[in-house]
Each structure stands twice: as structure tokens, then as C-alpha cells.
Design an enzyme around this catalytic site. Sequence first.
Site, PDB file in Angstrom:
ATOM      1  N   HIS A 120      67.709  23.510  20.485  1.00 46.01           N
ATOM      2  CA  HIS A 120      68.212  24.141  19.267  1.00 46.01           C
ATOM      3  C   HIS A 120      68.127  25.648  19.460  1.00 46.01           C
ATOM      4  O   HIS A 120      67.104  26.151  19.903  1.00 46.01           O
ATOM      5  CB  HIS A 120      67.371  23.701  18.059  1.00 46.01           C
ATOM      6  CG  HIS A 120      68.041  23.984  16.756  1.00 46.01           C
ATOM      7  ND1 HIS A 120      68.176  25.256  16.263  1.00 46.01           N
ATOM      8  CD2 HIS A 120      68.646  23.176  15.863  1.00 46.01           C
ATOM      9  CE1 HIS A 120      68.837  25.201  15.105  1.00 46.01           C
ATOM     10  NE2 HIS A 120      69.123  23.947  14.843  1.00 46.01           N
ATOM     11  N   ARG A 178      72.546  30.329   9.998  1.00 51.42           N
ATOM     12  CA  ARG A 178      73.774  30.888  10.575  1.00 51.42           C
ATOM     13  C   ARG A 178      74.989  30.387   9.808  1.00 51.42           C
ATOM     14  O   ARG A 178      75.936  31.122   9.565  1.00 51.42           O
ATOM     15  CB  ARG A 178      73.912  30.484  12.047  1.00 51.42           C
ATOM     16  CG  ARG A 178      73.037  31.280  12.991  1.00 51.42           C
ATOM     17  CD  ARG A 178      73.125  30.730  14.407  1.00 51.42           C
ATOM     18  NE  ARG A 178      72.616  29.371  14.481  1.00 51.42           N
ATOM     19  CZ  ARG A 178      73.248  28.339  15.015  1.00 51.42           C
ATOM     20  NH1 ARG A 178      74.441  28.493  15.532  1.00 51.42           N
ATOM     21  NH2 ARG A 178      72.689  27.148  15.037  1.00 51.42           N
TER      22      ARG A 178
END
Length: 501
Positions: free
Chosen positions: A263, A286
Amino acid sequence: AEVNPVVAVVGGGLAGLAAAIEAYEAGATVYLFDKAKSLGGNSAKATSGINGAETSVQRDKGIQDKVEMFHGDVIRSGAGRSVPALVDVVAGRSADAVEWLMGDRFGLGLTAIAHCGGHSAPRTHRLPPLPDGRPVPVGFTTIKAVQGYLSSRPERVNIVTNAEVTRLLVAKDGAVTGLSYRRAAQGGGKGGQGETVEVAAGAVVLATGGYAFDRSPASLLSKYAPDKLHLATTSGPQATGDGVRLAEDLGAALVDMDQIQVHPTALVDPKDPTNLSKFLGPETMRGEGGILVDGTGKRFTNELATRIAVTEAIFKHGRPATRAADGSAVAAAGGVTPTVAFLIMNGAVAEKFGRGMLGFYKGKGLVTEVEDAAAAAALIGTDAATLAATLQQYARDAHAGAADAFGKVTFPVKDFSPDEPLFVAIITPAIHYTMGGVAIDAAGRVLRNAASGSAQEPIPRLFAAGEVSGGVHGGNRLAGNSLLECVVMGRVAGREAAAVA
Ligand code: FAD
């Protein structure tokens, strides 16, 4: 002699708990061992949710989904490595798994649904936030509910913590007959510490989770994915692949051991940057508009690119979290020196991400709120003018309506200003999930290569479920599919184990 068949479950994360409940309800006496002092493992850390296709919640919300669509998504994501017969079971029983958690036994209100990456429909079920906006952690809450159900059934359920299973017992014919565990040091070093105890069982279910945490030379990562050893992990310290080794000792076949999910945005604690274990920075930081900058305050990637692309960009442009005066990495004792970049959010992103949720990370010291870009630059260790220029350029690009220099075309938040309060997180790519594990069949039976030919056969009376097993996710696990696998395959394994015990 026991009147009821005895099933021993190794590991008290969601897979082990689901197996234990099913074995209990099938009439078995259940022993559940966990080497930690409390149950939950990585399951308790889950924050995204659990997938289900064709659930009642989806129907109520008018979401069009089909088991076949879900099945296709898993196969596509697995890049040719997933075992279709296992995906059949996991996708096919996904609605049942969600309804099981929501039903009378546990009453979990999984009524919120997210649309996570790689899924062709919104199907990741989660617990809605509290009225004041604070998030309700899906993994932790699920573990508490499921564990509560089991602990209130002491007549046939024995939960033994601080108990590390170190060996499986086998009969001459190769069938599993029980296990041996070691009592871990108890607070104060009372008697019994280090003592080894043997337990007879008619069947054993391995549910020990993944292998992302062990970095010793003899570790599974060293053997199968040495290029990932320098990465931190979102796993807890219990994730050392014990079940893989226990099964391997009995000749179990292993699959996809080199398939490791990374990740891009684990959160680095500024006070403890080299700690191997990290909190996950959710994808939505994000997704809702957060911007990534390097140590000089410049952008270097499309924040909405794939996890793999963002990870590669961070390694290319990031800097070591701890560094000497010349910028070289300072080696960490017992940890890793992560390569870091910086995630910047403003008030508009915070609003979309959820202020309550952001408050959680601020409280842990993993996100810092500053008054403007100059203060953010000071925190990053760069000059204010560069970061201010980055934010202004981003806003211009966002309003221009075309792809920016990094190919970003969607700008979830367009307005960024150097003069507004900002939220800064130090991020690093980290191992999030280990796809590999012991080979199982659709009944959760652990497989070994048969003596002759290429066929595989079950090891009698040995089962596995959850992250310890391999085959469902292949080359890449989709968000929400692990908790699902734990419930579906845990239940299958527990039921089958009780039947043969
Ligand atoms: P675990 O939950 O890790 O449990 C294994 C247990 O076995 C532990 O309690 C451990 O102490 C015990 N154990 C290990 N070895 C031994 C031994 N030798 N003897 C006795 N006990 C032993 N997945 C999703 O689907 N949705 C999400 O939202 C999600 N979010 C995540 C967030 C984070 C931060 C992380 C790290 C993972 C997330 N995942 C998510 C993945 C998912 O949580 C795990 O992969 C999954 O829960 C693993 O469950 P498990 O029962 O197989 O193992």
C-alpha cells in the site's frame, strides 16, 4: 473421553472466530488458541469494510450488483492466479456472510456501502459513522461482537490466549490428531511460563493470518520476497506466518508466496519513524483530494494513479525518513528506514474525508495541522516558496480542465492556497497483505502434493482459512475481500472440521 468431537482452532482473528462459531454450532467442543494476549489479530485493524454482492443493503439502496460481476472483479484483480473454485465460494456466499454478521447473533449494522477500487459496483459494507461524525472501526467492532458471542458459551468453548501453537500432532497414517502449544510469559512470570501443553483434537483449523511482520533471515519474506524486506508493514507483530510453517511441516503445498500487496500510504509516526508496524493511511486521503509532494515540496505523481504506480513514484522521488547530514539513510535497529513522501490536505479535503476521521489520525500524532504552507514547508524540511508554488500550480492545473504534467485529469478538490490551514502526513509504502499461503480446497481442507503424479490431496483433519491460506486473491487482493474470505472460508472450515472430528 469427550462426548462431543473436539475442534482446535489456531488464531483468534476473524477467520478463527468464524470457524470456532461454526464448529460450536455444529456440536463440537471448541478450543481456540491465540499467541497474543487478546484476540483480533489484523482483523481488528480493518477500516474499509466487508464485501457482499446481492445483499439486502444493496437492494435497499438500489445498487445493481451481481455475484457474477463480483466474481469477475476478483479474477481480474488476481491476474490469472486466483483459484476459480475458491472464488466461486467466496463471491457466491458473500451476501450470506454480510447477512450473518448483521443477523441475530451479532447484530452489526453494516448499512453503509463504499465503492472501493477494482470493484464494478459499490459493495464494501461498513458501519456508518456516529452522529457526531466519528468513524466506527469495522474490524474492531466486528471482532468484539463475534468474540462476545463465543465467550458467552463457555460450556463447549475454551478460549486460550498467550498460547503459541508450535506443532501439529499427527498419527501414523498422517492424519492430524491435535497440537502442542507453549504458554507465553505471563505478567510477573508466574508458574507455567514456557510450559508446553499437548491437546488432542479430532480436527485442527489454522487461522494464523499473514507473514508480513517477520524479517528474520529464516522468515518467509526472506525466502520468497527478499525485495520487500526493506518495507514497513501495516500488519501487527503477530503476523509471522506461523500457520504456513505448521502446515509445511506436514507437507502442505504453498501457493503465491511471492505475491505481496504493497500500500503506498502507510503513516509514519514522526516520533518513531523506523517502527516496522504502521497505521494505514486510507486510500480516501488521496481519493478525496490529498496531494503528494517530495522532500523538496514538489509534486511527483498523479495521486489517483494505481497503487503500484504511486508506490514506484514514491521510491523514485522519496527520501529516507531518518537521514544523516549528507542525506543518506540512517540504518534502523530492529526496524526499517522507510522512504517517505508527504501527503497534504486542506480544509476542503478534510471535509470530504471526514473531520472526525481525520481527528483520529491527528490524535495519534500521524497527521499534523499547520496554519499555512510556510509552516507545512518547515515541517517537511523545505523552503516555503517551493511548496507555495506547488499548491498554486496545482490549483491552476485543476481549473484548466486538462491533464496536468503527471497525467491527473480528476481533481477532487481544485482550490489549494498557501495561506490556508493544511494537514500534513508523512507517508511510506508498506506491506499491507500477503496473498500467498497454504493451498486449500473449496471445503477449506489443506492440500499436499500427492506422492505420485501432479494431483493434490487433502491432509486428513487439517483445515485453513483467512490470510494463512492462498488462492483466492492471486496476484492482488481487492479491498474488503479479506474480511469476506475470513467469514466465508472460516465458516466453511469450521463446519467441515466439526463433521470429521
Ligand atoms: P488475523 O486477524 O491476523 O488473526 C490471526 C491470529 O492468529 C492473531 O490473533 C495471531 O495472534 C494468531 N496467531 C498467529 N500465530 C499463532 C500461533 N502460532 N499460535 C496461536 N495463535 C497464533 N481486509 C478487508 O477485507 N477489509 C478491510 O477494511 C481491511 N482493512 C485492513 C486494514 C489494515 C490496517 C490491515 C493490516 C489489514 C486490513 N485488511 C482488510 C486485511 C484483513 O484485516 C486481514 O487480512 C484479515 O483480517 C486477516 O484475518 P485472519 O483471521 O486471517 O488473521
